[in-house]
Design a protein around this motif. Structure first.
Motif, PDB file in Angstrom:
ATOM      1  N   CYS A 261      27.460  35.220  40.978  1.00 35.81           N
ATOM      2  CA  CYS A 261      26.479  35.438  41.018  1.00 35.81           C
ATOM      3  C   CYS A 261      25.742  33.831  40.570  1.00 35.81           C
ATOM      4  O   CYS A 261      25.296  33.365  40.097  1.00 35.81           O
ATOM      5  CB  CYS A 261      25.888  34.825  38.590  1.00 35.81           C
ATOM      6  SG  CYS A 261      26.506  36.780  38.195  1.00 35.81           S
ATOM      7  N   GLY A 262      25.643  33.296  42.039  1.00 36.40           N
ATOM      8  CA  GLY A 262      25.099  32.523  42.515  1.00 36.40           C
ATOM      9  C   GLY A 262      25.698  30.718  42.038  1.00 36.40           C
ATOM     10  O   GLY A 262      24.734  30.258  42.784  1.00 36.40           O
ATOM     11  N   HIS A 263      27.139  31.203  41.675  1.00 34.63           N
ATOM     12  CA  HIS A 263      27.725  30.238  41.796  1.00 34.63           C
ATOM     13  C   HIS A 263      28.818  30.362  42.440  1.00 34.63           C
ATOM     14  O   HIS A 263      29.350  30.831  42.396  1.00 34.63           O
ATOM     15  CB  HIS A 263      28.275  29.868  40.131  1.00 34.63           C
ATOM     16  CG  HIS A 263      27.649  29.775  38.824  1.00 34.63           C
ATOM     17  ND1 HIS A 263      27.524  28.522  38.375  1.00 34.63           N
ATOM     18  CD2 HIS A 263      26.657  30.676  38.560  1.00 34.63           C
ATOM     19  CE1 HIS A 263      25.720  28.457  37.447  1.00 34.63           C
ATOM     20  NE2 HIS A 263      25.963  30.221  37.488  1.00 34.63           N
TER      21      HIS A 263
ATOM     22  N   GLY B 114      27.055  31.050  28.365  1.00 36.63           N
ATOM     23  CA  GLY B 114      28.856  30.670  28.940  1.00 36.63           C
ATOM     24  C   GLY B 114      28.862  30.909  30.368  1.00 36.63           C
ATOM     25  O   GLY B 114      28.340  31.152  31.376  1.00 36.63           O
ATOM     26  N   CYS B 115      29.970  31.545  30.525  1.00 35.58           N
ATOM     27  CA  CYS B 115      30.692  32.176  32.099  1.00 35.58           C
ATOM     28  C   CYS B 115      30.287  32.999  32.483  1.00 35.58           C
ATOM     29  O   CYS B 115      29.754  33.992  31.521  1.00 35.58           O
ATOM     30  CB  CYS B 115      32.417  31.553  31.749  1.00 35.58           C
ATOM     31  SG  CYS B 115      32.943  33.171  33.478  1.00 35.58           S
ATOM     32  N   LYS B 116      29.825  33.240  33.559  1.00 36.01           N
ATOM     33  CA  LYS B 116      28.854  34.714  34.341  1.00 36.01           C
ATOM     34  C   LYS B 116      29.523  35.870  34.670  1.00 36.01           C
ATOM     35  O   LYS B 116      29.291  36.631  34.045  1.00 36.01           O
ATOM     36  CB  LYS B 116      27.845  34.261  35.245  1.00 36.01           C
ATOM     37  CG  LYS B 116      26.784  33.217  34.569  1.00 36.01           C
ATOM     38  CD  LYS B 116      25.681  33.066  36.105  1.00 36.01           C
ATOM     39  CE  LYS B 116      24.121  32.520  35.591  1.00 36.01           C
ATOM     40  NZ  LYS B 116      23.686  31.871  36.583  1.00 36.01           N
ATOM     41  N   PHE B 117      31.285  35.156  34.181  1.00 37.35           N
ATOM     42  CA  PHE B 117      31.918  36.264  34.814  1.00 37.35           C
ATOM     43  C   PHE B 117      32.232  36.806  33.378  1.00 37.35           C
ATOM     44  O   PHE B 117      33.545  38.279  33.299  1.00 37.35           O
ATOM     45  CB  PHE B 117      32.991  36.058  35.427  1.00 37.35           C
ATOM     46  CG  PHE B 117      33.808  37.275  36.094  1.00 37.35           C
ATOM     47  CD1 PHE B 117      33.245  38.013  36.982  1.00 37.35           C
ATOM     48  CD2 PHE B 117      35.530  36.618  35.839  1.00 37.35           C
ATOM     49  CE1 PHE B 117      34.247  39.034  37.239  1.00 37.35           C
ATOM     50  CE2 PHE B 117      36.616  37.893  36.392  1.00 37.35           C
ATOM     51  CZ  PHE B 117      35.518  38.607  37.192  1.00 37.35           C
ATOM     52  N   HIS B 118      32.053  35.885  32.226  1.00 38.10           N
ATOM     53  CA  HIS B 118      32.980  36.524  30.839  1.00 38.10           C
ATOM     54  C   HIS B 118      32.739  37.770  30.332  1.00 38.10           C
ATOM     55  O   HIS B 118      34.161  38.915  30.043  1.00 38.10           O
ATOM     56  CB  HIS B 118      32.275  36.069  29.901  1.00 38.10           C
ATOM     57  CG  HIS B 118      31.200  36.137  29.054  1.00 38.10           C
ATOM     58  ND1 HIS B 118      29.884  35.514  29.447  1.00 38.10           N
ATOM     59  CD2 HIS B 118      31.190  36.829  27.776  1.00 38.10           C
ATOM     60  CE1 HIS B 118      29.629  35.810  28.055  1.00 38.10           C
ATOM     61  NE2 HIS B 118      29.950  36.592  27.314  1.00 38.10           N
TER      62      HIS B 118
ATOM     63  N   GLY C 268      24.896  40.335  45.876  1.00 34.71           N
ATOM     64  CA  GLY C 268      23.399  39.736  45.407  1.00 34.71           C
ATOM     65  C   GLY C 268      24.447  38.589  44.566  1.00 34.71           C
ATOM     66  O   GLY C 268      24.172  38.162  43.438  1.00 34.71           O
ATOM     67  N   CYS C 269      25.266  37.993  45.563  1.00 34.68           N
ATOM     68  CA  CYS C 269      26.594  37.056  44.500  1.00 34.68           C
ATOM     69  C   CYS C 269      26.021  35.520  45.088  1.00 34.68           C
ATOM     70  O   CYS C 269      25.880  34.458  44.451  1.00 34.68           O
ATOM     71  CB  CYS C 269      27.695  36.986  44.640  1.00 34.68           C
ATOM     72  SG  CYS C 269      28.579  36.803  46.608  1.00 34.68           S
TER      73      CYS C 269
ATOM     74  N   LYS D 278      36.154  45.945  36.297  1.00 33.70           N
ATOM     75  CA  LYS D 278      35.239  46.399  35.316  1.00 33.70           C
ATOM     76  C   LYS D 278      33.655  46.415  35.564  1.00 33.70           C
ATOM     77  O   LYS D 278      33.413  44.977  35.878  1.00 33.70           O
ATOM     78  CB  LYS D 278      35.731  46.480  34.286  1.00 33.70           C
ATOM     79  CG  LYS D 278      35.330  45.819  33.427  1.00 33.70           C
ATOM     80  CD  LYS D 278      35.551  45.766  32.008  1.00 33.70           C
ATOM     81  CE  LYS D 278      35.896  44.254  31.256  1.00 33.70           C
ATOM     82  NZ  LYS D 278      35.683  43.812  29.694  1.00 33.70           N
ATOM     83  N   GLY D 279      33.355  46.999  35.474  1.00 29.98           N
ATOM     84  CA  GLY D 279      31.699  46.965  35.819  1.00 29.98           C
ATOM     85  C   GLY D 279      31.033  46.522  36.848  1.00 29.98           C
ATOM     86  O   GLY D 279      31.524  46.282  37.767  1.00 29.98           O
ATOM     87  N   GLN D 280      29.502  45.615  36.789  1.00 31.28           N
ATOM     88  CA  GLN D 280      28.971  45.487  37.955  1.00 31.28           C
ATOM     89  C   GLN D 280      28.178  43.869  37.530  1.00 31.28           C
ATOM     90  O   GLN D 280      28.540  43.468  36.503  1.00 31.28           O
ATOM     91  CB  GLN D 280      27.401  46.127  38.106  1.00 31.28           C
ATOM     92  CG  GLN D 280      27.976  47.658  38.118  1.00 31.28           C
ATOM     93  CD  GLN D 280      28.347  48.096  39.398  1.00 31.28           C
ATOM     94  OE1 GLN D 280      28.276  47.023  40.344  1.00 31.28           O
ATOM     95  NE2 GLN D 280      29.245  48.957  39.843  1.00 31.28           N
ATOM     96  N   PRO D 281      28.220  43.331  39.080  1.00 31.84           N
ATOM     97  CA  PRO D 281      27.608  42.194  38.611  1.00 31.84           C
ATOM     98  C   PRO D 281      25.798  42.018  37.789  1.00 31.84           C
ATOM     99  O   PRO D 281      25.740  42.746  38.632  1.00 31.84           O
ATOM    100  CB  PRO D 281      27.860  41.183  39.548  1.00 31.84           C
ATOM    101  CG  PRO D 281      28.737  42.530  40.802  1.00 31.84           C
ATOM    102  CD  PRO D 281      28.808  43.411  39.899  1.00 31.84           C
TER     103      PRO D 281
END
Ligand code: SF4
Length: 316
Positions: A229-231, A281-285, A43-44, A269-272
């Motif tokens: 996330c598309g970046h 902000g930064c989508k990875f934050h 999904g990235c 940790k977590g999911q995209p």
């Protein structure tokens, strides 16, 4: 020399709930004879990027802006008919599941002949000879007999070889390999990658390798683009990347690689997030160990770090 360039590609999807952007200013180039790996979790945006290059996007997808250049010429405005001259003939796809490209109702030979007739304008015995040569080149044993087999009579690895034979038969200059070995066991995986690498060397082909498997990338690419996330969040020379990844997401991906015993050291940790989730902000934050206040409201730009490295992180 760059055979392919993607410039500031922005793309989104129309859904029942509105239009959502899936690619954000994606830019990269592919040099002739090189392999570029595009990596990231599901999904990235890596497969959507590949489908844009092939003009095989689903109907609800729309390119908002940006350009795709093949051999220095923009292909974005080409008609579907003109695109067919490029797809298959110049740029070929090796999909994750070969059955999406092979028709179960026709023999492997018939499907190869079809490609050769369209792209090489050969017919009859000449086309058949070329098809058998292509099967031979991808090391399908008893190519002459196997020419008459149906896809279900081939193993997973042999089906992938048949797809590669089709790309060879039309002398493609770029191979887009979208998770080409995911469905295969480790030994066959290695054989398919070796085959792709040999063909690349012999024919000076260029390869885009799309995968979530960093171990595959280490051995089989010259340059790497990490997507989240598309970046594109990091881009650089593969060797330098593995010696020292820059982006926290790249570092986390590397740490999650299985060890020799097959055990992952760490998980991310977590999911995209899905494309419908808005993250400031930064989508990875939300997943980043190094997140600061700035990260929660300022989008980091993809910055030049050195001649061969780019990174999109406030800490780079
Ligand atoms: Fe982590 Fe901040 Fe860098 Fe994003 S910008 S990767 S949140 S440190």
């Amino acid at each position: 020399m760059n055979i392919l360039e993607i410039r500031n590609l922005n793309l989104g999807f129309s859904t029942n709930n509105g239009f959502y952007q899936a690619l954000f200013d994606v830019s990269f180039s592919l040099e002739k004879g090189h392999t570029l790996a595009i990596v990231g979790e599901s999904g990235c945006g890596k497969s959507v990027t590949a489908m844009s290059i092939l003009n095989l996007l689903p109907k609800n997808a729309k390119i908002i802006s940006g350009d795709i250049l093949y051999s220095g010429e923009s292909v974005r405005e080409l008609s579907e008919q003109d695109y067919r001259e490029i797809r298959g003939k110049k740029i070929a796809l090796i999909p994750q599941d070969p059955m999406t490209s092979l028709n179960p109702l026709f023999t492997i030979g018939d499907q190869l002949l079809e490609v050769i007739k369209i792209h090489q304008k050969l017919d009859g015995k000449d086309a058949e000879r070329r098809a058998i040569e292509a099967l031979d080149a991808v090391q399908i044993p008893s190519a002459k007999e196997r020419f008459k087999s149906y896809p279900h009579e081939f193993s997973g690895g042999m089906k992938q070889r048949a797809i590669i034979a089709m790309a060879l038969a039309c002398n493609a200059e770029i191979l887009i390999a979208d998770e080409p070995t995911t469905a295969l066991d480790v030994t066959i995986q290695a054989q398919i990658m070796e085959l792709i690498n040999n063909i690349k060397r012999e024919r000076d082909m260029s390869v885009i390798l799309i995968t979530h498997d960093l171990a595959l990338v280490r051995e089989n690419s010259d340059k790497i683009c990490v997507m989240y996330c598309g970046h594109i969040v990091e881009e650089g020379d593969t060797k330098e990347f593995f010696e020292g990844p820059l982006h926290p997401y790249s570092k986390a991906l590397l740490k999650s690689l299985p060890t020799v015993r097959g055990i992952s050291l760490e998980t991310i940790k977590g999911q995209p997030p899905s494309i419908t989730q808005i993250i400031q902000g930064c989508k990875f934050h939300p997943r980043c160990k190094d997140c600061t206040d700035t990260c929660t409201h300022e989008v980091p730009e993809l910055k030049i770090i050195s001649d061969s490295r780019l990174c999109a992180c406030h800490l780079c």
